[in-house]
Design a protein around this motif. Structure first.
Motif, short mmCIF file in Angstrom:
data_model
loop_
_atom_site.label_atom_id
_atom_site.label_comp_id
_atom_site.label_asym_id
_atom_site.label_seq_id
_atom_site.Cartn_x
_atom_site.Cartn_y
_atom_site.Cartn_z
N TYR A 270 0.83 -1.19 0.00
CA TYR A 270 0.00 0.00 0.00
C TYR A 270 0.87 1.25 0.00
CZ TYR A 270 -2.96 3.73 1.81
OH TYR A 270 -3.60 4.93 1.99
N ASP A 276 -3.66 -1.45 -5.09
CA ASP A 276 -4.83 -0.60 -5.33
C ASP A 276 -5.98 -1.13 -4.48
OD1 ASP A 276 -6.99 0.84 -6.20
OD2 ASP A 276 -6.61 0.54 -8.34
N ARG A 278 -8.83 0.12 -3.71
CA ARG A 278 -10.17 0.26 -4.28
C ARG A 278 -10.50 -0.91 -5.21
NH1 ARG A 278 -9.28 6.38 -6.15
NH2 ARG A 278 -7.24 5.42 -6.51
N LYS A 331 -6.05 7.06 -1.46
CA LYS A 331 -4.85 6.96 -2.28
C LYS A 331 -3.64 7.40 -1.46
CE LYS A 331 -2.76 8.38 -6.64
NZ LYS A 331 -2.90 9.19 -7.87
N ARG A 395 0.18 -9.22 -10.48
CA ARG A 395 0.08 -8.02 -11.32
C ARG A 395 0.88 -8.21 -12.61
NH1 ARG A 395 0.01 -2.26 -8.76
NH2 ARG A 395 1.50 -1.97 -10.45
#
Length: 484
Positions: A270, A276, A278, A331, A395
């Motif tokens: 983070y 991410d 969200r 963010k 990712r």
């Protein structure tokens, strides 16, 4: 006499162990002369030997989950991860030893030594290869294929081999010469790997819990099995302990590793801008037919049929989502308040899960431990671990780096195997590799495993440097590089 209020000083806590002398025995050299002023326990000596080892210092240059770069926020490596596992593990051990009902169970089940717990936590990743989890996967494939090693490669089994044989501490013996209690506590998966099935291997990996458990993770290669069994002799006489049951100290180390991985890596990614949150919140939907939660729920249902609960899983999803929204959803702007909120949330969760660890008079699940997280906390930690796995390790941009690292490891094994089998040039092998091969060969074992041993003495950076030299793509950066 004083009233027992459940609290004892540290020097008494570490003595709350089985009186079985086999716990404190050393497999290689039974006893060492020590100075008159050395008042350390055998377990504390184990801890110190690990901290003074080259294998321990190497972990500072080995990837934990994602290889960090200079322009990224500081992230955990294997060394800092192991330090935190040790802190969490010792906290769990001391909390259990301070609790009177728990102490009674501890005595019946063989005892806990807080120094053994800490030593095992410090040592638990010593055998892990360069480049983190992708390094393990890659070396397992080349071990079972090109190197023809039936039990392949596994970081936990490599750790046991490292402390037993690999670390040079004295000319009088191999390895670190740890006590049996510490050796056993290092073993999170106290069994060998099952042989690969030729016909239904893939089906068994999908649906057979026992096969999945014994094939995917294990803590001992065939070559060290006799020593492993000897180290576990003191457990064999404890009522209720089966051959696959962790020692109490191993269970504490194991649960501390899970807690640390689940929380500290979440913080890391983070704050580095990799995770991410969200996107995570969008994915954590129980109504998805083929999403993250469905896959995790199915896997946990197969692997832990007598501990997994649909209701507790749904509750865990709500708890994790609320925690992510409250502390990690904004963010990351690098500001003091953002960082402080994330760090505070991580600290709170660590404390919560330390206090959720319990000891039971029966194993928590089939083939499971006597010490584990309570059911609610266990479901939450499993979910947090899955977040890191799916939203960081998988990712696409991380995959680009990992595919390059896979190629480097595969090519290094090929280069070193050809060089090892070259009669004309064998004497010019890297000294550490050559010495291990000549030492290992008389035992009749497959000396190809020495190639994996050698690679697991390298940091990520040393692995890159060795590849550049062997491939001819880049000369040594400094004279010291020549000594790899």
């Amino acid at each position: 006499m004083t009233k027992d209020d459940g609290h004892r000083p540290e020097h008494e806590l570490v003595r709350l162990t089985s009186g079985d002398p086999r716990r404190h025995a050393r497999l290689v050299v039974p006893r060492h002369a020590r100075g008159a002023q050395d008042t350390r326990s055998e377990a504390r000596r184990d801890r110190d030997r690990i901290l003074y080892s080259v294998a321990w210092r190497r972990l500072g240059g080995v990837t934990q989950v994602v290889t960090p770069f200079e322009d990224m926020a500081l992230m955990h490596n294997r060394l800092t991860h192991s330090e935190k596992v040790a802190q969490v593990a010792r906290s769990i051990a001391e909390r259990l030893l301070h609790d009177k009902p728990a102490r009674e169970l501890v005595v019946r089940l063989g005892g806990i030594d807080a120094d053994v717990v800490e030593a095992a936590a410090l040592a638990h990743d010593l055998g892990h290869p360069p480049f983190g989890h992708i390094g393990e996967i890659t070396l397992d494939k080349v071990a079972r294929g090109l190197l023809r090693l039936p039990d392949g490669f596994e970081g936990n089994a490599q750790t046991f081999r490292t402390v037993l044989l690999g670390e040079t501490r004295s000319n009088d013996y191999h390895g670190l010469n740890l006590t049996c209690a510490t050796l056993v506590a290092i073993a999170k998966y106290p069994w060998q790997r099952d042989p690969t099935l030729k016909d239904d291997h893939r089906a068994k990996l999908r649906n057979d819990a026992n096969y999945r458990r014994r094939w995917r993770k294990f803590s001992v290669y065939r070559s060290e099995k006799d020593d492993f069994d000897k180290a576990r002799e003191f457990i064999a006489d404890i009522e209720g302990f089966l051959p696959d049951t962790q020692s109490l100290e191993a269970s504490i180390m194991d649960v501390a590793d899970d807690i640390t991985y689940a929380i500290h890596d979440l913080e890391d990614f983070y704050l580095a801008g990799i995770l991410d949150v969200r996107a995570v919140l969008d994915e954590l939907r129980l109504d998805e037919d083929d999403g993250l939660l469905r896959k995790l729920r199915d896997r946990l249902g197969i692997d832990y049929p007598d501990y997994f609960s649909e209701d507790l899983f749904a509750k865990a999803v709500k708890v994790v989502k609320e925690e992510l929204k409250a502390s990690f959803s904004a963010k990351n702007d690098g500001g003091v308040q953002t960082v402080g909120r994330a760090r505070s949330a991580g600290s709170k969760l660590i404390g919560k899960y330390i206090n959720s660890v319990e000891i039971s008079d029966d194993v928590f699940w089939t083939h499971g431990p006597y010490i584990a997280l309570d059911a609610e906390a266990w479901h939450e930690v499993q979910l947090l671990k899955e977040v890191t796995k799916n939203f960081v390790i998988k990712r696409p941009d991380i995959a680009l780096l990992q595919r390059g690292q896979q190629r480097i490891l595969r090519e290094l094994v090929k280069y070193l195997l050809r060089w090892k089998n070259s009669n004309a040039d064998f004497k010019r092998l890297p000294r550490r590799l050559r010495d291990e091969i000549t030492t290992y060969a008389p035992s009749g074992g497959n000396t190809n495993r020495c190639i994996l041993d050698y690679l697991c003495t390298l940091t990520d950076g040393q692995c890159y440097a060795l590849y550049y030299k062997l491939s001819g793509s880049r000369p040594a950066a400094s004279p010291m590089d020549l000594f790899l």
